[in-house]
Design a protein around this motif. Structure first.
Motif, PDB file in Angstrom:
ATOM      1  N   LEU A 101      35.585  -7.426  58.611  1.00 28.19           N
ATOM      2  CA  LEU A 101      35.070  -7.247  57.247  1.00 28.19           C
ATOM      3  C   LEU A 101      34.144  -8.378  56.793  1.00 28.19           C
ATOM      4  O   LEU A 101      33.689  -8.392  55.658  1.00 28.19           O
ATOM      5  N   HIS A 102      33.898  -9.352  57.648  1.00 28.60           N
ATOM      6  CA  HIS A 102      33.072 -10.499  57.250  1.00 28.60           C
ATOM      7  C   HIS A 102      31.587 -10.109  57.214  1.00 28.60           C
ATOM      8  O   HIS A 102      31.090  -9.501  58.156  1.00 28.60           O
ATOM      9  N   ASP A 103      30.898 -10.514  56.149  1.00 29.86           N
ATOM     10  CA  ASP A 103      29.475 -10.138  56.115  1.00 29.86           C
ATOM     11  C   ASP A 103      28.521 -11.232  55.629  1.00 29.86           C
ATOM     12  O   ASP A 103      27.315 -11.019  55.566  1.00 29.86           O
ATOM     13  N   SER A 147      27.396  -8.453  64.587  1.00 28.48           N
ATOM     14  CA  SER A 147      27.949  -9.693  64.052  1.00 28.48           C
ATOM     15  C   SER A 147      29.469  -9.607  64.152  1.00 28.48           C
ATOM     16  O   SER A 147      30.052  -8.568  63.823  1.00 28.48           O
TER      17      SER A 147
HETATM   18 CO1  B1M Z   1      38.056 -14.706  57.277  1.00 27.80          CO
HETATM   19  N1  B1M Z   1      38.425 -15.604  58.964  1.00 27.80           N
HETATM   20  N2  B1M Z   1      39.553 -13.499  57.593  1.00 27.80           N
HETATM   21  N3  B1M Z   1      37.625 -13.983  55.535  1.00 27.80           N
HETATM   22  N4  B1M Z   1      36.921 -16.166  57.048  1.00 27.80           N
HETATM   23  C1  B1M Z   1      37.503 -16.673  59.365  1.00 27.80           C
HETATM   24  C2  B1M Z   1      36.369 -16.109  60.212  1.00 27.80           C
HETATM   25  C3  B1M Z   1      38.457 -17.651  60.167  1.00 27.80           C
HETATM   26  C4  B1M Z   1      37.738 -18.505  61.213  1.00 27.80           C
HETATM   27  C5  B1M Z   1      39.266 -18.500  59.157  1.00 27.80           C
HETATM   28  C6  B1M Z   1      40.251 -19.443  59.821  1.00 27.80           C
HETATM   29  O1  B1M Z   1      41.323 -19.020  60.212  1.00 27.80           O
HETATM   30  N5  B1M Z   1      39.891 -20.712  59.986  1.00 27.80           N
HETATM   31  C7  B1M Z   1      39.479 -16.616  60.805  1.00 27.80           C
HETATM   32  C8  B1M Z   1      39.090 -16.015  62.151  1.00 27.80           C
HETATM   33  C9  B1M Z   1      39.815 -16.629  63.328  1.00 27.80           C
HETATM   34  C10 B1M Z   1      39.322 -15.975  64.576  1.00 27.80           C
HETATM   35  O2  B1M Z   1      39.608 -14.852  64.861  1.00 27.80           O
HETATM   36  N6  B1M Z   1      38.520 -16.727  65.340  1.00 27.80           N
HETATM   37  C11 B1M Z   1      39.524 -15.568  59.707  1.00 27.80           C
HETATM   38  C12 B1M Z   1      40.598 -14.677  59.521  1.00 27.80           C
HETATM   39  C13 B1M Z   1      41.783 -14.856  60.435  1.00 27.80           C
HETATM   40  C14 B1M Z   1      40.572 -13.664  58.525  1.00 27.80           C
HETATM   41  C15 B1M Z   1      41.662 -12.641  58.229  1.00 27.80           C
HETATM   42  C16 B1M Z   1      42.357 -12.022  59.439  1.00 27.80           C
HETATM   43  C17 B1M Z   1      42.653 -13.350  57.262  1.00 27.80           C
HETATM   44  C18 B1M Z   1      43.877 -12.531  56.939  1.00 27.80           C
HETATM   45  O3  B1M Z   1      43.774 -11.520  56.296  1.00 27.80           O
HETATM   46  N7  B1M Z   1      44.987 -13.006  57.452  1.00 27.80           N
HETATM   47  C19 B1M Z   1      40.887 -11.568  57.414  1.00 27.80           C
HETATM   48  C20 B1M Z   1      40.288 -10.521  58.356  1.00 27.80           C
HETATM   49  C21 B1M Z   1      39.809  -9.320  57.620  1.00 27.80           C
HETATM   50  C22 B1M Z   1      38.967  -8.476  58.560  1.00 27.80           C
HETATM   51  O4  B1M Z   1      37.822  -8.823  58.813  1.00 27.80           O
HETATM   52  N8  B1M Z   1      39.541  -7.399  59.078  1.00 27.80           N
HETATM   53  C23 B1M Z   1      39.808 -12.409  56.810  1.00 27.80           C
HETATM   54  C24 B1M Z   1      39.189 -12.095  55.605  1.00 27.80           C
HETATM   55  C25 B1M Z   1      38.210 -12.855  55.005  1.00 27.80           C
HETATM   56  C26 B1M Z   1      37.617 -12.555  53.609  1.00 27.80           C
HETATM   57  C27 B1M Z   1      37.429 -11.063  53.361  1.00 27.80           C
HETATM   58  C28 B1M Z   1      38.545 -13.108  52.561  1.00 27.80           C
HETATM   59  C29 B1M Z   1      36.322 -13.415  53.622  1.00 27.80           C
HETATM   60  C30 B1M Z   1      35.066 -12.634  54.052  1.00 27.80           C
HETATM   61  C31 B1M Z   1      34.151 -12.360  52.884  1.00 27.80           C
HETATM   62  C32 B1M Z   1      32.847 -11.815  53.357  1.00 27.80           C
HETATM   63  O5  B1M Z   1      32.374 -12.056  54.458  1.00 27.80           O
HETATM   64  N9  B1M Z   1      32.251 -11.053  52.455  1.00 27.80           N
HETATM   65  C33 B1M Z   1      36.624 -14.425  54.728  1.00 27.80           C
HETATM   66  C34 B1M Z   1      35.902 -15.638  54.897  1.00 27.80           C
HETATM   67  C35 B1M Z   1      34.943 -15.998  53.803  1.00 27.80           C
HETATM   68  C36 B1M Z   1      36.092 -16.468  56.034  1.00 27.80           C
HETATM   69  C37 B1M Z   1      35.483 -17.859  56.299  1.00 27.80           C
HETATM   70  C38 B1M Z   1      36.175 -18.807  55.356  1.00 27.80           C
HETATM   71  C39 B1M Z   1      34.008 -18.031  56.124  1.00 27.80           C
HETATM   72  C40 B1M Z   1      33.142 -17.105  56.943  1.00 27.80           C
HETATM   73  C41 B1M Z   1      31.710 -17.298  56.487  1.00 27.80           C
HETATM   74  O6  B1M Z   1      31.203 -16.509  55.714  1.00 27.80           O
HETATM   75  N10 B1M Z   1      31.106 -18.446  56.905  1.00 27.80           N
HETATM   76  C42 B1M Z   1      35.853 -18.092  57.825  1.00 27.80           C
HETATM   77  C43 B1M Z   1      36.156 -19.556  58.144  1.00 27.80           C
HETATM   78  C44 B1M Z   1      34.952 -20.323  58.649  1.00 27.80           C
HETATM   79  O7  B1M Z   1      33.936 -19.774  59.020  1.00 27.80           O
HETATM   80  N11 B1M Z   1      35.118 -21.626  58.722  1.00 27.80           N
HETATM   81  C45 B1M Z   1      36.869 -17.043  58.086  1.00 27.80           C
HETATM   82  C46 B1M Z   1      29.774 -18.847  56.461  1.00 27.80           C
HETATM   83  C47 B1M Z   1      28.733 -18.065  57.253  1.00 27.80           C
HETATM   84  C48 B1M Z   1      27.362 -18.565  56.828  1.00 27.80           C
HETATM   85  O8  B1M Z   1      28.922 -18.367  58.628  1.00 27.80           O
HETATM   86  O9  B1M Z   1      29.786 -16.044  59.191  1.00 27.80           O
HETATM   87  O10 B1M Z   1      29.840 -17.905  60.923  1.00 27.80           O
HETATM   88  P1  B1M Z   1      29.181 -17.255  59.763  1.00 27.80           P
HETATM   89  O11 B1M Z   1      27.710 -16.816  60.215  1.00 27.80           O
HETATM   90  C49 B1M Z   1      26.820 -17.709  60.849  1.00 27.80           C
HETATM   91  C50 B1M Z   1      26.886 -17.649  62.391  1.00 27.80           C
HETATM   92  O12 B1M Z   1      28.146 -17.272  62.877  1.00 27.80           O
HETATM   93  C51 B1M Z   1      25.761 -16.747  62.754  1.00 27.80           C
HETATM   94  O13 B1M Z   1      24.797 -16.939  61.739  1.00 27.80           O
HETATM   95  C52 B1M Z   1      25.452 -17.200  60.495  1.00 27.80           C
HETATM   96  C53 B1M Z   1      24.630 -18.172  59.668  1.00 27.80           C
HETATM   97  O14 B1M Z   1      23.999 -19.162  60.377  1.00 27.80           O
HETATM   98  N12 B1M Z   1      25.941 -15.293  62.881  1.00 27.80           N
HETATM   99  C54 B1M Z   1      25.113 -14.582  63.689  1.00 27.80           C
HETATM  100  C55 B1M Z   1      26.762 -14.439  62.264  1.00 27.80           C
HETATM  101  N13 B1M Z   1      26.506 -13.192  62.636  1.00 27.80           N
HETATM  102  C56 B1M Z   1      25.491 -13.236  63.524  1.00 27.80           C
HETATM  103  C57 B1M Z   1      24.819 -12.214  64.210  1.00 27.80           C
HETATM  104  C58 B1M Z   1      23.789 -12.587  65.083  1.00 27.80           C
HETATM  105  C59 B1M Z   1      23.424 -13.934  65.253  1.00 27.80           C
HETATM  106  C60 B1M Z   1      24.070 -14.949  64.551  1.00 27.80           C
HETATM  107  O15 B1M Z   1      23.143 -11.580  65.733  1.00 27.80           O
HETATM  108  C61 B1M Z   1      22.321 -11.873  66.768  1.00 27.80           C
END
Ligand code: B1M
Length: 213
Positions: A101-103, A147
């Motif tokens: 669900l992450h976006d 993603s």
């Molecule tokens: Co969630 N979550 N989350 N979460 N969440 C993480 C990812 C996590 C690392 C947190 C932790 O435990 N430290 C962990 C995942 C562990 C793992 O599997 N490795 C986690 C978990 C466990 C969960 C739940 C299971 C929690 C629960 O319910 N027990 C649950 C899962 C729900 C589901 O998806 N089915 C969940 C839910 C959520 C929220 C809904 C509350 C919310 C999402 C809101 C939203 O996205 N609208 C959320 C959030 C916000 C996070 C964290 C805090 C932040 C993610 C984020 O947006 N980062 C995250 C912890 C963290 O990252 N430290 C976490 C900022 C963003 C700019 O970075 O998304 O990495 P990122 O994107 C980067 C790169 O990755 C890349 O470019 C982006 C920018 O430079 N990138 C790409 C991304 N997609 C790309 C595609 C490409 C190329 C690059 O195509 C070529």
């Protein structure tokens, strides 16, 4: 303090009410839109992610920052359409993989790709296998990007690829993947052509593909 710094700080603090005025101010100061996105908004979101990781920020803070970024982009996106970035270079279909669900990261990738002139079809979150196939048939994209933020649902990527192969569409598209737990090794395992660790890197890789076509 510069307006870029103010926008950065407002995003980190999740100050979504203040952000629009600051972005308008930056545009009035003729700060390039690309700088507002890269040096203020994207940089801030990466910082927010890091601070969440170290326990300095909590989930509600993260969501407020995302809201601030979305508000800012709502203002910036229409301006990008009239800017020099948008000379359509190709089409990308992108979605967050099934079960995830992450976006926020995906939306950043979309913004960066749009800044580089790509038309982006956003399939949203928790995208089903068939939805990618349907979108490829409908939009004939150059690139299909996945993603994925959850280690568990990355396991669905081979099935996404299989669905595309079964529909005889694999050779028609270049695949891309990214997200925090994704590595170059992971991409190679499934013969995914593009891997990028961040949104700017993804946009750069997308450009290379259309350059080759
Ligand atoms: Co969630 N979550 N989350 N979460 N969440 C993480 C990812 C996590 C690392 C947190 C932790 O435990 N430290 C962990 C995942 C562990 C793992 O599997 N490795 C986690 C978990 C466990 C969960 C739940 C299971 C929690 C629960 O319910 N027990 C649950 C899962 C729900 C589901 O998806 N089915 C969940 C839910 C959520 C929220 C809904 C509350 C919310 C999402 C809101 C939203 O996205 N609208 C959320 C959030 C916000 C996070 C964290 C805090 C932040 C993610 C984020 O947006 N980062 C995250 C912890 C963290 O990252 N430290 C976490 C900022 C963003 C700019 O970075 O998304 O990495 P990122 O994107 C980067 C790169 O990755 C890349 O470019 C982006 C920018 O430079 N990138 C790409 C991304 N997609 C790309 C595609 C490409 C190329 C690059 O195509 C070529």
């Amino acid at each position: 303090m510069s307006t870029i710094q103010d926008i950065h700080d407002a995003t980190v603090k999740g100050n979504y009410k203040e952000i629009m005025d600051l972005v308008k101010k930056a545009v009035g100061e003729k700060i390039p839109l690309e700088s507002i996105i890269n040096k203020a908004l994207s940089k801030a979101m990466i910082e927010v992610g890091d601070k969440f990781g170290t326990g300095e920020l909590y989930m509600p803070d993260m969501l407020l920052s995302a809201k601030a970024m979305k508000e800012a982009m709502n203002y910036i996106k229409p301006l990008l359409k009239g800017s020099e970035y948008v000379a359509e270079k190709g089409t990308i279909v992108i979605g967050t993989v099934k079960g995830d669900l992450h976006d926020i990261g995906k939306n950043l990738v979309i913004t960066m790709a749009e800044c580089q002139g790509f038309k982006v079809i956003d399939l949203g979150i928790d995208v089903d296998y068939g939805t990618f196939v349907k979108a490829i048939k409908e939009h004939s994209p150059d690139i299909v990007a996945f993603s994925g933020l959850l280690t568990t649902t990355l396991a669905n990527i081979p099935d996404h690829i299989k669905a595309i192969e079964d529909a005889d569409l694999r050779k028609k598209v270049v695949l891309a993947v990214g997200g925090a737990p994704v590595t170059r090794h992971f991409a190679d395992m499934y013969s995914i052509e593009i891997y990028a660790p961040d949104a700017s890197g993804a946009a750069k890789e997308f450009l290379k593909v259309v350059g080759k076509k």
